[in-house]
Design a protein around this motif. Structure first.
Motif, PDB file in Angstrom:
ATOM      1  N   THR A   1       0.833  -1.195   0.000  1.00 28.53           N
ATOM      2  CA  THR A   1       0.000   0.000   0.000  1.00 28.53           C
ATOM      3  C   THR A   1       0.872   1.250   0.000  1.00 28.53           C
ATOM      4  OG1 THR A   1      -0.119   0.119   2.419  1.00 28.53           O
ATOM      5  CG2 THR A   1      -1.796  -1.208   1.298  1.00 28.53           C
ATOM      6  N   LYS A   2       0.296   2.344  -0.498  1.00 22.81           N
ATOM      7  CA  LYS A   2       1.013   3.616  -0.509  1.00 22.81           C
ATOM      8  C   LYS A   2       1.304   4.080   0.912  1.00 22.81           C
ATOM      9  CE  LYS A   2       0.591   8.411  -2.142  1.00 22.81           C
ATOM     10  NZ  LYS A   2      -0.276   9.379  -2.859  1.00 22.81           N
ATOM     11  N   THR A   3       0.367   3.847   1.815  1.00 24.10           N
ATOM     12  CA  THR A   3       0.570   4.246   3.210  1.00 24.10           C
ATOM     13  C   THR A   3       1.786   3.564   3.814  1.00 24.10           C
ATOM     14  OG1 THR A   3      -1.784   4.693   3.559  1.00 24.10           O
ATOM     15  CG2 THR A   3      -0.461   4.235   5.518  1.00 24.10           C
ATOM     16  N   PHE A   4       1.914   2.261   3.589  1.00 24.16           N
ATOM     17  CA  PHE A   4       3.044   1.518   4.141  1.00 24.16           C
ATOM     18  C   PHE A   4       4.347   1.913   3.455  1.00 24.16           C
ATOM     19  CE2 PHE A   4       6.026  -1.951   4.445  1.00 24.16           C
ATOM     20  CZ  PHE A   4       5.884  -2.418   5.739  1.00 24.16           C
ATOM     21  N   ALA A   5       4.311   1.934   2.102  1.00 28.57           N
ATOM     22  CA  ALA A   5       5.549   2.176   1.345  1.00 28.57           C
ATOM     23  C   ALA A   5       6.110   3.566   1.609  1.00 28.57           C
ATOM     24  CB  ALA A   5       5.293   1.988  -0.147  1.00 28.57           C
TER      25      ALA A   5
ATOM     26  N   PRO B   1       0.932   1.267   9.402  1.00 28.09           N
ATOM     27  CA  PRO B   1      -0.211   0.364   9.211  1.00 28.09           C
ATOM     28  C   PRO B   1      -1.188   0.914   8.185  1.00 28.09           C
ATOM     29  CG  PRO B   1      -0.392   1.537  11.297  1.00 28.09           C
ATOM     30  CD  PRO B   1       0.980   1.819  10.764  1.00 28.09           C
ATOM     31  N   ALA B   2      -1.668   0.030   7.315  1.00 35.03           N
ATOM     32  CA  ALA B   2      -2.655   0.422   6.304  1.00 35.03           C
ATOM     33  C   ALA B   2      -4.043   0.141   6.874  1.00 35.03           C
ATOM     34  CB  ALA B   2      -2.419  -0.344   5.010  1.00 35.03           C
ATOM     35  N   ASN B   3      -4.555   1.069   7.640  1.00 39.96           N
ATOM     36  CA  ASN B   3      -5.813   0.848   8.351  1.00 39.96           C
ATOM     37  C   ASN B   3      -7.028   0.899   7.442  1.00 39.96           C
ATOM     38  OD1 ASN B   3      -4.517   0.633  10.893  1.00 39.96           O
ATOM     39  ND2 ASN B   3      -4.431   2.870  11.070  1.00 39.96           N
ATOM     40  N   SER B   4      -6.838   1.347   6.209  1.00 45.50           N
ATOM     41  CA  SER B   4      -7.972   1.494   5.287  1.00 45.50           C
ATOM     42  C   SER B   4      -7.833   0.553   4.099  1.00 45.50           C
ATOM     43  CB  SER B   4      -8.080   2.952   4.811  1.00 45.50           C
ATOM     44  OG  SER B   4      -8.274   3.819   5.901  1.00 45.50           O
TER      45      SER B   4
ATOM     46  N   ASN C   1       0.600  -3.280 -11.930  1.00 45.57           N
ATOM     47  CA  ASN C   1       1.162  -1.993 -11.486  1.00 45.57           C
ATOM     48  C   ASN C   1       1.815  -2.108 -10.114  1.00 45.57           C
ATOM     49  OD1 ASN C   1      -0.008  -1.088 -13.815  1.00 45.57           O
ATOM     50  ND2 ASN C   1      -1.226   0.533 -12.877  1.00 45.57           N
ATOM     51  N   ILE C   2       1.385  -3.091  -9.356  1.00 40.85           N
ATOM     52  CA  ILE C   2       1.920  -3.237  -8.006  1.00 40.85           C
ATOM     53  C   ILE C   2       3.413  -3.546  -8.014  1.00 40.85           C
ATOM     54  CG2 ILE C   2       1.614  -5.734  -7.601  1.00 40.85           C
ATOM     55  CD1 ILE C   2       0.216  -4.956  -4.955  1.00 40.85           C
ATOM     56  N   TYR C   3       3.928  -4.074  -9.142  1.00 43.28           N
ATOM     57  CA  TYR C   3       5.368  -4.347  -9.251  1.00 43.28           C
ATOM     58  C   TYR C   3       6.188  -3.067  -9.091  1.00 43.28           C
ATOM     59  CZ  TYR C   3       4.425  -9.030 -11.194  1.00 43.28           C
ATOM     60  OH  TYR C   3       4.030 -10.339 -11.387  1.00 43.28           O
ATOM     61  N   ALA C   4       5.603  -1.920  -9.476  1.00 45.74           N
ATOM     62  CA  ALA C   4       6.338  -0.657  -9.416  1.00 45.74           C
ATOM     63  C   ALA C   4       6.288  -0.014  -8.040  1.00 45.74           C
ATOM     64  CB  ALA C   4       5.793   0.314 -10.467  1.00 45.74           C
ATOM     65  N   CYS C   5       5.549  -0.590  -7.103  1.00 48.48           N
ATOM     66  CA  CYS C   5       5.540  -0.071  -5.735  1.00 48.48           C
ATOM     67  C   CYS C   5       6.942  -0.250  -5.135  1.00 48.48           C
ATOM     68  CB  CYS C   5       4.505  -0.823  -4.902  1.00 48.48           C
ATOM     69  SG  CYS C   5       4.309  -0.200  -3.217  1.00 48.48           S
ATOM     70  N   PRO C   6       7.480   0.738  -4.462  1.00 43.68           N
ATOM     71  CA  PRO C   6       8.856   0.647  -3.947  1.00 43.68           C
ATOM     72  C   PRO C   6       9.116  -0.553  -3.041  1.00 43.68           C
ATOM     73  CG  PRO C   6       8.109   2.913  -3.852  1.00 43.68           C
ATOM     74  CD  PRO C   6       6.920   2.096  -4.245  1.00 43.68           C
ATOM     75  N   THR C   7       8.077  -1.118  -2.421  1.00 41.66           N
ATOM     76  CA  THR C   7       8.287  -2.257  -1.526  1.00 41.66           C
ATOM     77  C   THR C   7       8.246  -3.598  -2.251  1.00 41.66           C
ATOM     78  OG1 THR C   7       5.925  -2.136  -1.004  1.00 41.66           O
ATOM     79  CG2 THR C   7       7.456  -1.095   0.551  1.00 41.66           C
ATOM     80  N   ALA C   8       7.953  -3.587  -3.547  1.00 38.17           N
ATOM     81  CA  ALA C   8       7.921  -4.833  -4.321  1.00 38.17           C
ATOM     82  C   ALA C   8       9.333  -5.175  -4.784  1.00 38.17           C
ATOM     83  CB  ALA C   8       6.994  -4.685  -5.526  1.00 38.17           C
ATOM     84  N   ALA C   9       9.747  -6.399  -4.515  1.00 38.09           N
ATOM     85  CA  ALA C   9      11.115  -6.824  -4.842  1.00 38.09           C
ATOM     86  C   ALA C   9      11.210  -7.279  -6.292  1.00 38.09           C
ATOM     87  CB  ALA C   9      11.546  -7.939  -3.896  1.00 38.09           C
TER      88      ALA C   9
ATOM     89  N   ASP D   1       7.635   3.666  -8.299  1.00 38.54           N
ATOM     90  CA  ASP D   1       6.747   4.824  -8.272  1.00 38.54           C
ATOM     91  C   ASP D   1       5.760   4.623  -7.135  1.00 38.54           C
ATOM     92  OD1 ASP D   1       4.997   6.897  -8.716  1.00 38.54           O
ATOM     93  OD2 ASP D   1       4.152   6.048 -10.549  1.00 38.54           O
ATOM     94  N   LEU D   2       5.782   5.500  -6.156  1.00 36.16           N
ATOM     95  CA  LEU D   2       4.915   5.368  -4.998  1.00 36.16           C
ATOM     96  C   LEU D   2       3.435   5.357  -5.387  1.00 36.16           C
ATOM     97  CD1 LEU D   2       5.182   5.213  -1.880  1.00 36.16           C
ATOM     98  CD2 LEU D   2       4.820   7.694  -1.834  1.00 36.16           C
ATOM     99  N   GLU D   3       3.094   6.059  -6.472  1.00 40.64           N
ATOM    100  CA  GLU D   3       1.687   6.136  -6.892  1.00 40.64           C
ATOM    101  C   GLU D   3       1.183   4.826  -7.492  1.00 40.64           C
ATOM    102  OE1 GLU D   3      -0.320   8.467  -6.123  1.00 40.64           O
ATOM    103  OE2 GLU D   3       1.217   9.788  -5.278  1.00 40.64           O
ATOM    104  N   SER D   4       2.089   3.876  -7.744  1.00 36.32           N
ATOM    105  CA  SER D   4       1.673   2.573  -8.268  1.00 36.32           C
ATOM    106  C   SER D   4       1.309   1.595  -7.163  1.00 36.32           C
ATOM    107  CB  SER D   4       2.783   1.971  -9.143  1.00 36.32           C
ATOM    108  OG  SER D   4       2.974   2.749 -10.311  1.00 36.32           O
ATOM    109  N   CYS D   5       1.547   1.974  -5.906  1.00 38.10           N
ATOM    110  CA  CYS D   5       1.143   1.128  -4.782  1.00 38.10           C
ATOM    111  C   CYS D   5      -0.381   1.140  -4.658  1.00 38.10           C
ATOM    112  CB  CYS D   5       1.756   1.638  -3.487  1.00 38.10           C
ATOM    113  SG  CYS D   5       3.557   1.703  -3.464  1.00 38.10           S
ATOM    114  N   LEU D   6      -0.918   0.168  -3.952  1.00 35.37           N
ATOM    115  CA  LEU D   6      -2.348   0.167  -3.671  1.00 35.37           C
ATOM    116  C   LEU D   6      -2.745   1.472  -2.997  1.00 35.37           C
ATOM    117  CD1 LEU D   6      -2.746  -3.475  -2.300  1.00 35.37           C
ATOM    118  CD2 LEU D   6      -3.655  -2.597  -4.459  1.00 35.37           C
ATOM    119  N   GLY D   7      -3.806   2.093  -3.488  1.00 36.67           N
ATOM    120  CA  GLY D   7      -4.247   3.381  -2.966  1.00 36.67           C
ATOM    121  C   GLY D   7      -3.640   4.567  -3.665  1.00 36.67           C
TER     122      GLY D   7
END
Length: 449
Positions: A207-211, A220-223, A318-326, A332-338
Motif C-alpha cells: 500500500t502507498k501508506t506503508f511504502a 499500518p494500512a488501516n484502510s 502496477n503493483i510491481y512498481a511499488c517501492p516495496t515490491a522486490a 513509483d509510490l503512486e503505483s502502490c495500492l491506494g
C-alpha cells in the motif's frame, strides 16, 4: 424507500456484463437486454430517458432472485511460497458462498403537459462480489527475515476472503416528443454505493501508506480491509432519443456519463486514487423491426468504459512498481495500492451485442433473447480477480407477460448465463496458474398497474 432498504439489506452479485446487469426491467431482461428502441413499461426510462413519453402512465415493480455460481482453481505450485512467491495452496476447486440474492426495482411514469412526461426509477446492481471460505496461501510473512515460509488459511492467507459491492440507482427522467416520430429525454442519475473487503491483510506492504513510511519500518494500512461497509455517493446524467423511422422500424440511442463518486475513505489503501470507485460511462444503441403484426425483432449494442476507471481498469501488475515490491522495475509510490496509479482489476472495456424477440399472442406476450460480449478480464489479471470474477460472456433468456383487466399486467423473465472461464499465470507465483469460472441463473417477476 422500502425498495432501497431491501437493496442495501442484502448483498448483490450482478456480475453479468462485467458488473452491469444484462438488462433493466423484467421484459428487457427476457430479451437479453435488447429492445431499447421498443419501450413498453415505465422502467424502460432507466434504459433510455426518451422512453418515458412513449409508454403508458403506469407503475412497474419487480423482484428478482439472482444466483451466480463462482469458483477458482489453482494449479500446484513449485515455489510453495519460497523465493518471494505468494502461492495459492487451495486444493481442488473452491466455490464462493452467497449464491442467492434478491433485488427489487420500481418505476412510475406520468404525463407532464401534453407532450412531455416524467418517470421515476429505482433499481440496484452490483457484481464485485465474492465470499471465499477455506483455501490457503503460502508466503514468507517477513520477506527475507527470520520467520520461515508459512501456509496460512484463507485464499490470501488471512482467513475468509471476499468483497461486496452494492449500488442503488435513482433516476427522474424527463422526456419530450419533438415531433410525432422523434422523442428525446434526459435524467439525472443519483448513485449510492456500499463496499466491503475482508481477508486482504497480506497486501499491507504494497500500500502507498506503508511504502511511504518504509524507511521507518512502514505504517499500518488501516484502510485496506476489514472495515465493514463504507458508503459512497455521486451524480451523473443519462440522455437518449427514440426515432420511429417507419411503421415497422424504430431506432434508439442512450448514453450515461461517467459518474464521479465520493471516495471510500475506509478503503483508501485498497482502491486507486485514495479509495475512488467511479461508475464507468456506457453507450447503447438499438433497432427494432416489426417483422409481422405479432413479431418484433430487436438488435442492440452496448459499450461499457471499464478501462477509464482506475480502480477497475488499472492493471494489477502496477503493483510491481511499488517501492516495496522486490521486482527490478522503475519504482513509483503512486503505483502502490491506494496510489493514483494503484493496482486494480485490469478490466478492459466491454462491448455486448444483444438479439431479442417479442411475440404478441393476444393477452399474452412471449419474449426471448441472446447476448454475446467479450469478458473484460485478461489472463494476466486472474489473481486479483479472484475477488471479482466477472467472466460471463453469454446470456440466454426467456419470459412472458400476461395482460389483466384495468391495464394491469404480470410476468416473469428467466436468464441463464452459460459457464465461462479464464485461466492465466499468477502474477505473484510464476510456477502456477489460476482458473476462474462462473455461470449464472436469474428469475424475476414483475407486476404493472
Amino acid at each position: 424507500m422500502s425498495a432501497m432498504a431491501l437493496a442495501f439489506a442484502t448483498p448483490m452479485a450482478f456480475a453479468t456484463n462485467g458488473y452491469f446487469t444484462h438488462g433493466v426491467g423484467s421484459h428487457n431482461k427476457a430479451q437479453a437486454g435488447a429492445g431499447l428502441a421498443s419501450p413498453s413499461q415505465a422502467i424502460d426510462a432507466a434504459n433510455n430517458p426518451a422512453s418515458a413519453i412513449l409508454v403508458d402512465d403506469q407503475t412497474n415493480a419487480s423482484l428478482s432472485i439472482f444466483s451466480p455460481r463462482r469458483s477458482y482453481t489453482a494449479s500446484a505450485s513449485m515455489a510453495q511460497g519460497n523465493g518471494g512467491a505468494f502461492s495459492i495452496m487451495t486444493q481442488g476447486e473452491l466455490d464462493s458462498g452467497s449464491e442467492y440474492f434478491p433485488l427489487p426495482a420500481i418505476s412510475k411514469k406520468w404525463m407532464w403537459g401534453d407532450d412531455s412526461a416524467l418517470a421515476f426509477s429505482f433499481y440496484g446492481r452490483g457484481g464485485m462480489n465474492s465470499d471465499w471460505k477455506g483455501g490457503a496461501a503460502a508466503f514468507d510473512p517477513d520477506g527475507p527475515g527470520p520467520a520461515p515460509v508459512m501456509t496460512m488459511p484463507g485464499t490470501f492467507g488471512m482467513g475468509d476472503t471476499g468483497v461486496d459491492l452494492m449500488q442503488a440507482f435513482v433516476e427522474l427522467a424527463w422526456a419530450k416528443k419533438v415531433s410525432d416520430t422523434f422523442a428525446i429525454g434526459v435524467a439525472p442519475v443519483v448513485v449510492i454505493q456500499a463496499f466491503e473487503a475482508k481477508g486482504l491483510e497480506a497486501f499491507t506492504g504494497y500500500t502507498k501508506t506503508f511504502a511511504a513510511n518504509a524507511a521507518q519500518g512502514g505504517a499500518p494500512a488501516n484502510s485496506l480491509t476489514g472495515n465493514g461497509h463504507d458508503m459512497s455517493t455521486g451524480i451523473g446524467f443519462k440522455f437518449g432519443a427514440n426515432w420511429q423511422v417507419s411503421d415497422s422500424v424504430s431506432l434508439a440511442f442512450a448514453h450515461q456519463t461517467e459518474i464521479g463518486m465520493s471516495e471510500f475513505d475506509d478503503y483508501s489503501d485498497l482502491f486507486a486514487e485514495g479509495g475512488a470507485f467511479d461508475i464507468p460511462s456506457s453507450t447503447r444503441v438499438g433497432v427494432s423491426f416489426q417483422a409481422t403484426p405479432a413479431l418484433t425483432i430487436h438488435l442492440d449494442g452496448e459499450s461499457i468504459g471499464y478501462s477509464d476507471i482506475g480502480s477497475v481498469g488499472n492493471s494489477g501488475l502496477n503493483i510491481y512498481a511499488c517501492p516495496t515490491a522486490a521486482i527490478p522495475v522503475p519504482k513509483d509510490l503512486e503505483s502502490c495500492l491506494g496510489g493514483n496509479n494503484g493496482a486494480g482489476f485490469g478490466w478492459d472495456d466491454m462491448s455486448v451485442v444483444k438479439l431479442g424477440f417479442t411475440y404478441n399472442a393476444g393477452d399474452t406476450t412471449y419474449r426471448a433473447g441472446f447476448s454475446k460480449g467479450d469478458q473484460p478480464i485478461q489472463p494476466s489479471e486472474v489473481l486479483f480477480n479472484i475477488l471479482a470474477p466477472g467472466v460471463i460472456e453469454q446470456h440466454i433468456s426467456f419470459g412472458m407477460g400476461k395482460k389483466l383487466s384495468n391495464d394491469r399486467e404480470w410476468g416473469f423473465s428467466l436468464m441463464h448465463a452459460p459457464e465461462k472461464s479464464v485461466k492465466g499465470g499468477s502474477m505473484f507465483d510464476p510456477t502456477q496458474t489460476i482458473e476462474l469460472k462462473m455461470h449464472q441463473f436469474e428469475l424475476e417477476f414483475y407486476y404493472t398497474w
